[in-house]
Write a protein that holds these residues in place. Structure first.
Motif, short mmCIF file in Angstrom:
data_model
loop_
_atom_site.label_atom_id
_atom_site.label_comp_id
_atom_site.label_asym_id
_atom_site.label_seq_id
_atom_site.Cartn_x
_atom_site.Cartn_y
_atom_site.Cartn_z
N PHE A 119 0.83 -1.20 0.00
CA PHE A 119 0.00 0.00 0.00
C PHE A 119 0.86 1.26 0.00
CE2 PHE A 119 -2.81 3.18 1.97
CZ PHE A 119 -3.88 3.06 1.11
N GLY A 120 0.58 2.14 -0.95
CA GLY A 120 1.30 3.41 -1.03
C GLY A 120 2.58 3.37 -1.82
N GLU A 121 3.04 2.19 -2.18
CA GLU A 121 4.27 2.10 -2.96
C GLU A 121 4.01 2.54 -4.39
OE1 GLU A 121 7.13 1.70 -1.82
OE2 GLU A 121 6.72 0.88 0.14
N PRO A 122 4.92 3.10 -5.07
CA PRO A 122 6.30 3.34 -4.70
C PRO A 122 6.52 4.66 -3.97
CG PRO A 122 6.00 3.90 -6.99
CD PRO A 122 4.67 3.41 -6.48
N ALA A 123 5.46 5.38 -3.66
CA ALA A 123 5.60 6.73 -3.09
C ALA A 123 5.30 6.78 -1.60
CB ALA A 123 4.67 7.69 -3.83
N ARG A 124 5.36 5.65 -0.91
CA ARG A 124 4.98 5.60 0.51
C ARG A 124 5.78 6.59 1.36
NH1 ARG A 124 4.68 0.00 3.70
NH2 ARG A 124 4.01 -0.51 1.62
N GLU A 125 7.08 6.67 1.16
CA GLU A 125 7.91 7.59 1.94
C GLU A 125 7.52 9.05 1.67
OE1 GLU A 125 12.58 8.63 2.39
OE2 GLU A 125 12.04 6.52 2.17
N GLN A 126 7.30 9.38 0.42
CA GLN A 126 6.90 10.74 0.05
C GLN A 126 5.54 11.09 0.67
OE1 GLN A 126 5.98 11.30 -4.07
NE2 GLN A 126 6.12 13.53 -3.93
N ILE A 127 4.60 10.17 0.61
CA ILE A 127 3.27 10.39 1.18
C ILE A 127 3.37 10.60 2.69
CG2 ILE A 127 1.03 9.29 1.65
CD1 ILE A 127 1.37 7.97 -1.18
N THR A 128 4.16 9.78 3.35
CA THR A 128 4.35 9.91 4.80
C THR A 128 4.95 11.26 5.15
OG1 THR A 128 4.64 7.52 4.95
CG2 THR A 128 5.41 8.83 6.81
N THR A 129 5.92 11.70 4.39
CA THR A 129 6.55 13.01 4.63
C THR A 129 5.54 14.14 4.46
OG1 THR A 129 8.69 12.18 3.90
CG2 THR A 129 8.41 14.57 3.88
N LEU A 130 4.74 14.10 3.41
CA LEU A 130 3.72 15.12 3.19
C LEU A 130 2.70 15.16 4.33
CD1 LEU A 130 3.04 14.65 -0.62
CD2 LEU A 130 4.06 16.66 0.47
N LEU A 131 2.28 13.99 4.78
CA LEU A 131 1.32 13.94 5.88
C LEU A 131 1.94 14.46 7.18
CD1 LEU A 131 -0.37 10.50 5.14
CD2 LEU A 131 -1.34 12.79 4.83
N ALA A 132 3.19 14.15 7.42
CA ALA A 132 3.87 14.66 8.63
C ALA A 132 3.98 16.17 8.60
CB ALA A 132 5.26 14.01 8.76
N ARG A 133 4.31 16.73 7.43
CA ARG A 133 4.39 18.19 7.31
C ARG A 133 3.02 18.83 7.54
NH1 ARG A 133 7.42 18.64 1.83
NH2 ARG A 133 9.34 17.64 2.45
#
Length: 139
Positions: A119-133
């Protein structure tokens, strides 16, 4: 389940899209009910954002085929305005897979497990960063 081959993206997805909805689009939706008060305009704005985000994330794909979440990231839901660029999270799980996995369909359960793992791949890290911001901005 009629399809033999599938990828995790066929069953579940998570994307961040950039959309904008115009004031005229909002007025048209709000006015369709006959009365376009403040509450109707707000509901029309939210509906237009959800529809535009879905269309950007899954062009040509019927929304009714999916269990879905469409949620503004930046600005947050409370700060939505017409004619403003929005960053929106769009996620979905194919409805037939979810329903079949509730029963005894082992193939559907396997597809659901694979979708969960990827789920969320290949952009999982980018999505997590955007949500954290976005969360940091809300605090």
């Amino acid at each position: 389940m009629t399809r033999e081959s599938h990828t995790p993206d066929d069953d579940a997805f998570c994307r961040v899209v950039r959309v904008s909805v115009g004031r005229r689009q909002i007025e048209a939706i709000a006015g369709a009910g006959g009365r376009a008060g403040r509450r109707e305009r707000r509901a029309a704005l939210e509906q237009a954002v959800m529809t535009s985000a879905w269309s950007s994330a899954r062009p040509g794909e019927p929304a009714s085929d999916w269990l879905r979440v469409v949620h503004p990231i930046d600005p947050p839901m409370a700060d939505l305005e017409p004619d403003r660029q929005l960053l929106v999270l769009v996620a979905g799980l194919r409805r037939v897979v979810a329903e079949a996995a509730l029963g005894d369909d082992e193939r559907a359960k396997s597809r659901l497990a694979l979708a969960r793992e990827t789920f969320g791949e290949p952009a999982r890290e980018q999505i997590t960063t955007l949500l954290a911001r976005a969360a940091a901005h809300e605090e």
